[in-house]
Design an enzyme around this catalytic site. Structure first.
Site: not given
Length: 735
Positions: A262-264
């Site tokens: 994931t992106d954060w």
């Protein structure tokens, strides 16, 4: 904590080896899939789940009991980011994490040279190894759709073919260091406004022809070991756990065997994350820049909530087995790869690489003959503009870098032009900050402008180095630009400078296109980029003529914002429309006509077209020729064109090949880039440039049949030095 865990893993792994019962997963001579299955068979359910989520800001857990180490990640599409604290976004203030800042990826794309991509990937991989990183969170290949996108500087332009050709060598050379590329942001992260929620609506033709090809090249040809999901939604489902994107396309159609990360803050639902192809959740309830989660890592969607779902039978255990396989494969390729080379950082070789890439990236947009600026003739040179001295590695979001050295344009110009160089700030933008900005009073801006104009009257020449920077609402993650014009009154500064001194060279630094209302008044314009550590020497060498510029634009510069396809349809297309009770939504109404495809097909001339870039020499194209006027079946056609340097200095030219389908059952752009070659020529030297056209180059995506097809008929080949500067036109038939 990290050192203790690592030592424990090493000790346990050594103990297993010492017992004489070496497991298959520790035997590097065994096929990687055997090792993965052996390790998986020894893991508990809890250990599998623990691998699927972060254990700190930039690491995810291994299995210490089995000697399987954690995965350590770092931001940085153009440099390894400074060390971040274990549990918050603060910097750790280490003294040994300064690095080389390489040119931003717009600059790499502007070289139009895959050799530069290979040098780039090799160098950044070595710096990542030196810092003991297993995954570099980059490169980015999202398509440049609007010049207002704050994150365009991290990507490789508006054309999927150019982006795809440039990203492959970067990935291959990076991963030779045992460091995984994490190609991002998959997909449609083409603006920062509402990035965490906006729902994208687009056709399958735009999906497959424009927005996916560079990602596919990264996976299929580049062999990327990991992919980062995007923040936004498509088809009303977040990209980080989007079944069609991750299960159907990425793994099903492309055969991706790496890990999806994931992106954060990109995960939003445990069940979707479990079932829809996500492997590692790296941040939850955070904006990915500044905000903190109040919950422990064990509360992440893919942590205890996932474990409980498996135990209750709501999702099958096979889902975590699949995730663990992908993560183990990533670990064996990186952290448990004993053949990884040693790393290095801030070496002379890396500075030379950054300089070489920067030299080839700078684009000469306009020149009436004043450039190169002869140091023997121009003794009194006034440099104006904040970007001549500003550290442009600071700010911008996750691309912020802690450099060991930064050689500024002003210092480099003083080294070139001597004591006659003076400096005026011209304008002021404030501190580098995300999401908010300093307020600079109009009195301050007026005073700085007036001072610069007064000094310009006595100069032999003025070099203006302004543009954008990494502040919020400029080239910065989390915000888009507010306007197409330059900020802080820069248009007025340039107008007033040229009014008192006709020898004004504009050498702006940006990661985006911008308006130029003063273009007809200035004699020369140079497009620089965020060139990193060696920005100054690269700019000074191009301005003085020591380096002959050879960069070409990787995206179009529209005359007006509304000339851009995404903006021509109003708010529905950009930035989107807010919906009651739902996330904002935007429609890609320009469809497949992105960038030069829009300008060409709609007959809306750009200020500077895609592929444009001048030189200090002149290249003459002889007539191009085809090996055959008929392509049958799977055969290819060879295109040759002799190119001669008829000027007085050596230079490099990018020969570009575009193809047009004269008659198609579905609408197509006027022409599309399908080949390019960068050649170096001495004065009077001729080289014959060759291209191979295959049936794949003729295809478009038929959304009803869901397949790529090349229809029989007539096609044109355009050979040019830009998308509009066409030197030869050829025709052939396909059947």
């Amino acid at each position: 904590m990290k050192l203790k865990t690592t030592l424990m893993s090493i000790a346990i792994g050594t103990s297993i080896l010492a017992s004489g019962q070496q497991p298959i997963y520790l035997d590097k001579t065994k096929p990687i899939e055997e090792r993965v299955e052996d390790a998986l068979s020894r893991m508990t359910l809890e250990e599998k789940v623990r691998m699927c989520h972060a254990q700190s800001k930039f690491s995810s857990a291994g299995v210490p009991r089995l000697g399987i180490p954690e995965i350590r990640m770092s931001d940085g599409p153009h440099g390894v980011r400074a060390e971040i604290n274990w549990n918050d976004w603060g910097y750790s203030n280490w003294t040994n994490d300064s690095i080389t800042a390489f040119p931003a990826l717009t600059a790499l794309a502007a070289t139009w040279n895959p050799e530069m991509s290979a040098i780039y990937g090799k160098s950044i991989g070595e710096e990542a190894r030196y810092r003991d990183k297993n995954v570099m969170l980059g490169p980015g290949v999202n398509i440049y759709r609007t010049p207002l996108n704050g994150r365009n500087f991290e990507y490789m332009g508006e054309d999927p073919y150019l982006s795809g050709e440039m990203v492959v060598p970067y990935i291959q050379e990076l991963q030779k260091n045992g460091v995984a590329a994490c190609v991002k942001h998959f997909a449609f992260n083409n603006q920062e406004r509402w990035r965490g929620s906006i729902n994208v609506v687009l056709s399958d033709r735009a999906l497959y022809e424009i927005y996916l090809p560079a990602f596919k090249k990264a996976v299929v040809d580049g062999g990327a070991w990991s992919i980062m999901g995007a923040y936004n939604q498509v088809w009303d489902e977040h990209c980080c756990h989007n079944s069609r994107l991750l299960n159907d396309i990425l793994r099903g159609e492309w055969g991706f065997d790496g890990a999806v990360i994931t992106d954060w803050g990109g995960a939003h639902d445990t069940k979707q994350a479990a079932l829809n192809g996500l492997d590692i959740e790296m941040g939850t309830w955070t904006n990915g820049l500044t905000s903190e989660s109040k919950s422990p890592y064990s509360d992440y969607y893919l942590a205890n909530p996932y474990l409980n779902m498996i135990r209750s039978g709501e999702v099958p255990e096979s889902t975590v087995d699949d995730k663990a396989r992908n993560i183990l494969r990533l670990i064996f390729r990186t952290a448990m790869n004993p053949d990884r080379p040693f790393g290095s950082a801030t070496s002379p070789e890396h500075y030379a690489a950054a300089k070489r890439i920067g030299d080839e990236a700078i684009v000469l947009l306009k020149n009436n003959g004043i450039l190169p600026l002869d140091p023997a003739k121009y003794k009194k040179v006034l440099v104006v503009g904040e970007n001549a001295v500003r550290f442009l590695n600071e700010g911008g979001g996750s691309s912020e870098l802690k450099v060991k050295d930064m050689f500024t344009p002003l210092d480099a110009l003083r080294n070139t032009y001597g004591n006659g160089v003076t400096y005026a700030e011209g304008y002021r933008s404030g501190r580098a900050m995300y999401e908010r900005e300093d307020r600079i009073t109009q009195n301050t801006l007026d005073s700085l402008r007036n001072q610069a104009v007064a000094m310009a009257k006595d100069a032999d020449a003025v070099i203006y180095i302004g543009g954008l920077n990494k502040n919020a609402f400029q080239d910065c993650e989390s915000t888009d630009r507010r306007e197409y014009n330059l900020p802080w009154g820069q248009d007025k500064i340039i107008e007033e400078l040229v009014a008192v001194n006709p020898n004004v060279i504009v050498a702006n630094v940006t990661g985006n296109a911008y308006a130029m209302p003063w273009l007809d008044k200035v004699p020369a314009v140079i497009q620089s980029w965020y060139l990193g550590t060696m920005i100054g020497p690269s700019m000074a060498d191009v301005i003085s003529g020591k380096t002959n510029p050879s960069g070409k634009l990787p995206f179009s510069f529209p005359k007006r914002l509304e000339d851009n396809g995404a903006h021509s349809f109003g708010a529905e297309s950009y930035p989107g429309i807010e919906r009651e009770g739902k996330s904002p939504q935007q429609q890609y109404l320009e469809d497949i006509l992105v960038g030069y495809r829009w300008h060409d097909t709609k007959k809306i001339p750009a200020m500077f077209p895609f592929g444009h870039g001048l030189s200090y020499t002149t290249f003459e194209y002889d007539k191009a020729s085809l090996s055959s006027n008929l392509m049958e079946g799977d055969k290819s056609i060879t295109v040759t064109v002799p190119v001669t340097n008829i000027g007085k200095v050596a230079g490099k030219e990018v020969v570009q090949l575009y193809i047009a389908d004269e008659k198609s059952s579905l609408p197509r752009p006027l022409k599309e880039l399908k080949g390019f070659k960068k050649v170096e020529l001495n004065p009077s030297q001729t080289k014959v440039v060759k291209f191979e056209i295959t049936p794949d180059d003729l295809k478009f995506f038929d959304d009803k049949a869901h397949e790529w097809i090349a229809e029989p008929g007539k096609f044109k080949v355009y050979i040019g030095s830009s998308s509009t500067d066409i030197k030869s036109t050829l025709q052939f038939s396909y059947k």
